[in-house]
Write an enzyme that holds these catalytic residues in place. Sequence first.
Site: not given
Length: 423
Positions: A23-24, A94, A118, A123, A307, A329, A399
């Site tokens: 996904k990323n 985002r 999220c 962020r 993650d 993080v 998602r």
Amino acid sequence: MSTRIRIEGGVPLSGTVPISGAKNAVLPILMASLLTERPCRLKNVPHLKDVTTSIELLAQMGAEVGLADQWTIELDTSRVAHHEAPYELVKTMRASVLVLGPLLARFGAARVSLPGGCAIGARPVDQHMRGLAALGADVRIESGYIVAEADRLTGARIVLDTATVTGTENIMMAAVLAEGTSVIENAAQEPEVADLARCLNDMGADVEGAGTNTIVIRGVPELGGYDYRVLADRIEAGTFLVAAAMTGGKVHAKGADPRTLDAVLQKLEQAGARIDSGADWIELDMAGRRPKAVDVTTAPYPGFPTDMQAQFTALNAIAEGTGVVRETVFENRFMHVQELQRLGADMRVDGNMVVIRGKDSLTGAPMMATDLRASASLVLAGLVAEGATLIDRVYHIDRGYENIEEKLGQLGARIRRVTEKAA
Ligand code: UD1
């Protein structure tokens, strides 16, 4: 109508699970189609809500988007006329902020709503904005929108305050069409940044060093299209391996790239798993054993991924011994803890740390998903809990995880999606 995931725990997972595209990496590469007038084609695209949102965003701008087959998206942005990402879309994802760099580079103008996404901390996007300003853009905030303008961007040396992933990607995508050379220092080193760079280079860009903390980008006047296959999702792969470890099972993750999962595989070995791997597969065998508790501290890549934090918190809940999980993080990324406690997990949050005393067993209960990765940890806990677990707000899971109940079902889990009329 409300849709929930229902799990009857207690089955050791066994078998082969295909790992989807990352996904990323898919999201920035879809947005990179804005950098060229030429057609683009992306392969190995997972069916995820965030992918649909990205397509909707590009289509709203005037892009033509179609499917060549089930896993392949074709894009033509030659007729893009709007250079805006509206709040309605950005608030649900985002990563919509990733259109900022490409729009600015190709059209000299972009308007992107400040993101929501999220609920895992502040962020901010200050590093994205600072990077684009360094390339010569006029960047400001107007009525909740980031507005950026430039005639032609010019290369610059940018030292990021934090190694932000999407920030690095945004600046990299802007710099590929800038005049002259740019250097991004303290760049994010995530495999997805390197995958985007490989795709940009296929388009005719000149990017060097992506995957390290210094990226050098020599600007080119224009780019061609791409025909690109995206890398495998390391977080999805890691999540299935944790599922195998927690249930005492044996799972073969097909298509997974072990080189992107060093920190995670090390922790799984510490937890007592036997791991074998090849170029595009990873196999974890727990041989019926209960996992041992492991300490985990999240960090930017190649450190342990944030993650995967919630998944290891769940693993510790049923492990032998006490584990400490530190989140460095994001702040406020322990929302799963409250939910896991509902199953009987013994965990205590103290600042950015959670101390977990492993229990012999958990008991199924209704739970609520709060964000993408946290929701995966609830599914994992449900797989080992006695009795039935019902997870609400599954759209968080959709998602980022493709057909999670189908894939777990193929490994023997008793899991299904139930839709009921709201009371
Ligand atoms: C990306 C991933 C997400 C992952 C995260 C960290 C995508 C689409 N999402 O998110 O799954 O959890 O990396 O690995 O790739 N920060 C600033 N200023 C900025 C930008 C970020 O201070 O301008 C801070 C953030 O608050 C956070 C840290 O930097 O504390 C890392 O965030 P970042 O790497 O930007 O996360 P994302 O790119 O949003």
